[in-house]
Design a protein around this motif. Structure first.
Motif, PDB file in Angstrom:
ATOM      1  N   ALA A 170       0.765  -1.109  -0.043  1.00 51.85           N
ATOM      2  CA  ALA A 170       0.126   0.044  -0.081  1.00 51.85           C
ATOM      3  C   ALA A 170       0.728   1.305  -0.018  1.00 51.85           C
ATOM      4  O   ALA A 170       1.657   1.459   0.962  1.00 51.85           O
ATOM      5  N   ASP A 176      -3.366  -2.145  -8.532  1.00 56.98           N
ATOM      6  CA  ASP A 176      -4.743  -1.404  -8.445  1.00 56.98           C
ATOM      7  C   ASP A 176      -4.334  -0.004  -8.228  1.00 56.98           C
ATOM      8  O   ASP A 176      -4.266   0.262  -7.272  1.00 56.98           O
ATOM      9  N   LYS A 203      -6.417   2.041  -5.937  1.00 57.22           N
ATOM     10  CA  LYS A 203      -6.106   1.963  -4.452  1.00 57.22           C
ATOM     11  C   LYS A 203      -4.712   2.230  -4.098  1.00 57.22           C
ATOM     12  O   LYS A 203      -3.993   2.109  -2.904  1.00 57.22           O
ATOM     13  N   ASN A 204      -3.860   2.556  -5.045  1.00 65.65           N
ATOM     14  CA  ASN A 204      -2.495   2.860  -4.647  1.00 65.65           C
ATOM     15  C   ASN A 204      -2.001   1.783  -4.287  1.00 65.65           C
ATOM     16  O   ASN A 204      -1.282   1.699  -3.123  1.00 65.65           O
ATOM     17  N   THR A 205      -2.160   0.351  -4.676  1.00 68.97           N
ATOM     18  CA  THR A 205      -1.576  -0.869  -4.239  1.00 68.97           C
ATOM     19  C   THR A 205      -0.984  -1.590  -5.104  1.00 68.97           C
ATOM     20  O   THR A 205      -1.728  -1.849  -6.433  1.00 68.97           O
TER      21      THR A 205
END
Length: 123
Positions: A23, A73, A76-78
């Motif tokens: 994350a 993603d 989601k900045n993931t």
């Protein structure tokens, strides 16, 4: 401030799967190269997989090609590391790293690092 937080490590049997998550905050995926590196006792830090969202380029170490993928993603900045068909030699602390600019595979090129997550693979 850039922060990277890894999660998802654990103990898995050889042949099993794990998905690591990174994350990210303070980064825009389109402007950064983001990668996964690993460090095992007695071994050098190894670049496992890296991605540049700006042009879609990816890198996989020969040792993980065909077994690991690096989906993301962006909403989601993931960033994820999907690890399949795990082997005992995959056991290591896995780190997420980010660097502004194009794809690079050298760990020394990355400015920002997470705290790492342990992956243990039992035989």
């Amino acid at each position: 401030e850039v922060q990277l937080v890894e999660s998802g490590g654990g103990l898995v049997q050889a042949g099993g799967s794990l998905r690591l998550s990174c994350a990210a905050s303070g980064v825009t995926f389109d402007d950064y190269a983001i990668g996964w590196f690993r460090l095992a006792p007695g071994k050098e830090r190894e670049g496992v997989s890296c991605i540049s969202s700006s042009d879609g380029s990816t890198y996989y170490a020969d040792s993980v090609k065909g077994r690991f993928t690096i989906p993301s993603d962006n909403a989601k900045n993931t960033l994820y590391l999907q690890m399949n068909s795990l082997k005992p030699e995959d056991a290591a602390v896995y780190y997420c790293a980010a660097n502004p600019g194009p794809l690079t595979t050298g760990w020394g090129d990355y400015d920002y690092w997470g705290q790492g997550t342990q992956v243990t693979v039992s035989s």
